[in-house]
Enzyme design. Structure first.
Site, PDB file in Angstrom:
ATOM      1  N   ASP A  28       0.863  -1.178  -0.027  1.00  9.99           N
ATOM      2  CA  ASP A  28      -0.079   0.047  -0.009  1.00  9.99           C
ATOM      3  C   ASP A  28       0.967   1.087   0.052  1.00  9.99           C
ATOM      4  O   ASP A  28       1.682   1.347   0.799  1.00  9.99           O
ATOM      5  CB  ASP A  28      -0.812  -0.112   1.261  1.00  9.99           C
ATOM      6  N   ASP A  36      -3.351   2.206  -5.786  1.00 11.32           N
ATOM      7  CA  ASP A  36      -2.083   2.283  -5.131  1.00 11.32           C
ATOM      8  C   ASP A  36      -1.878   1.183  -4.138  1.00 11.32           C
ATOM      9  O   ASP A  36      -1.030   1.349  -3.208  1.00 11.32           O
ATOM     10  CB  ASP A  36      -2.056   3.560  -3.964  1.00 11.32           C
ATOM     11  N   GLU A  37      -2.771   0.216  -4.446  1.00 12.56           N
ATOM     12  CA  GLU A  37      -2.493  -0.922  -3.366  1.00 12.56           C
ATOM     13  C   GLU A  37      -2.516  -2.182  -4.238  1.00 12.56           C
ATOM     14  O   GLU A  37      -3.366  -2.355  -5.301  1.00 12.56           O
ATOM     15  CB  GLU A  37      -3.934  -1.305  -2.778  1.00 12.56           C
TER      16      GLU A  37
HETATM   17 MG   LIG Z   1      -2.743   3.967   0.088  1.00  7.75          MG
END
Ligand SMILES: [Mg+2]
Length: 413
Positions: free
Chosen positions: A9, A112-113
């Site tokens: 993350d 974003d993960e």
């Molecule tokens: Mg994040």
């Protein structure tokens, strides 16, 4: 054999990416990550919301998803920067590319993960912890931003682990560590527990993840139904969902998007659907085909997926007509839980025909809509995708033509 699953993350993704960009390409001296700062939509618009905040801004209680005016009330000297989806898209791709060097099984969970199934490849790099450290270091060195890595034996636990102390950390949460590391957390920290569920659970005397894990399952199910069962499983670290390398390819014309924040309102979902319809319908028109079937797919925060479809009376490639159907389908199938991923797929594509079966009930001038779409397509092909857009997207966090992960514009909106 037990699996090795990573969840990676990016820390304050949009804000970090903007900070790195400013430092590297704009000769910036200030690092947004160290300032009380946030990324937000157009501040002059009523709808502007906070999309990401720095760690110093978090100390003021500023939350992702809240209105800009609310954030400003909490902290009047907040530095706000506008979103830049083109940049996010580039950073996200570069980030995912590095992850693919470590495993073939990479599932992007949002911009974003990602989840990685490291079971087969981890031994090439070292112990899981060493591998995660290496990965984190590589991302920092090559791309300039920090990530958290969570390590466990399933997706849920890996995700919970990456959410422990931030930023720039590697955490493990193996099944034998659940009691010590997860049961002590307040119930709101459990994955998939939203504000409403938290309130309900607290009213039932459940304050920690441990309280939930030790509560009686049939009692929980009696009150919370299926959700009770899922949450009870989560509190006990149970999650059987596999890491899915790539979304299943659809032969028809379709498009889907992972949204960087939870969609909890119909209006926001409508907007995402409209941006998807814009891209899908323009592709149909470019190929001079019309479709008869529209389907909408929803992926919830708990990884579960539902879809729903409808056969149209008339074949179409009109943006608004596909959109109206998509909104109707969404309302029919949505269970009210936060949505992370939305998709629109179409099927039964056939060559365009110029006539349509009229109905006495039709109040819509389809010919006019069709001409409008044609004109918009022509303008976009001459002057670029952003040369014309629906005003509903002005100042909104959703890009007007969505596809892939995030595709953005450089426009100063
Ligand atoms: Mg994040």
């Amino acid at each position: 054999m037990e699996k090795i699953i990573f969840h990676i993350d990016v820390n304050s993704a949009f804000l970090s990416w903007e900070a790195v960009y400013r430092l590297a390409h704009k000769g910036g001296r200030e690092d947004l990550r160290e300032m009380v700062s946030a990324v937000g939509g157009d501040t002059s618009q009523r709808h502007g919301i906070i999309l990401a905040k720095s760690i110093p801004a978090k100390k003021y209680g500023i939350q992702t998803g809240e209105a800009i005016w609310e954030a400003k009330q909490k902290c009047p000297h907040l530095t706000l920067v506008p979103p830049n989806y083109t940049l996010y898209d580039k950073c996200s791709r570069a980030f995912m590319e590095i992850l693919k060097e470590y495993s073939d099984v990479v599932e992007p969970y949002s911009i974003d993960e990602a989840f990685l199934d490291m079971s087969a490849s981890c031994h090439l790099f070292g112990t899981p912890k060493e591998t995660a450290e290496k990965m984190k270091e590589q991302i920092g060195k090559r791309l300039g931003f920090t990530v958290n890595v969570g390590i466990s034996t399933n997706k849920l636990l890996a995700k919970m682990a990456s959410d422990f102390q931030k930023p720039d950390q590697v955490h493990t949460l193996y099944p034998e560590e659940i009691q010590e590391k997860m049961w002590i957390l307040p119930i709101r920290d459990l994955f998939f527990v939203g504000r409403a569920t938290e309130k309900k659970l607290r009213s039932m005397g459940i304050y920690t993840v441990g309280d939930l894990a030790k509560s009686d399952l049939s009692w929980l199910k009696g009150i919370l139904k299926k959700q009770g069962e899922i949450l009870w499983g989560f509190a006990n670290g149970v999650d059987l969902s596999p890491v899915l390398a790539e979304p299943i390819e659809n032969k028809g014309y379709g498009n889907s998007i992972t949204i960087p924040f939870d969609v909890t309102k119909e209006e926001m979902a409508d907007q995402v659907l409209l941006s998807l319809c814009e891209t899908v319908a323009s592709r149909l028109r470019a190929d001079q085909v019309q479709i008869r079937v529209v389907s909408v797919g929803i992926r919830y925060g708990d990884f579960s997926y539902v879809s729903h479809q409808n056969v149209l009376y008339n074949p179409t490639n009109i943006t608004l007509e596909i959109y109206k159907t998509a909104c109707k389908l969404f309302r029919e199938v949505w269970n009210g839980e936060p949505v992370r991923h939305l998709g629109i797929h179409t099927a039964r594509a056939k060559g365009e025909r110029s006539w349509r079966q009229q109905s006495f009930l039709d109040e819509v001038d389809y010919e006019k809509l069709s001409k409008l779409d044609g004109t918009v397509d022509a303008i976009r092909s001459c002057f670029g995708m952003d040369s014309v857009m629906r005003t509903v997207f002005l100042g909104h966090p959703i890009y007007h033509m969505s596809g892939g992960v995030w595709r953005g514009s450089n426009s100063p909106l």
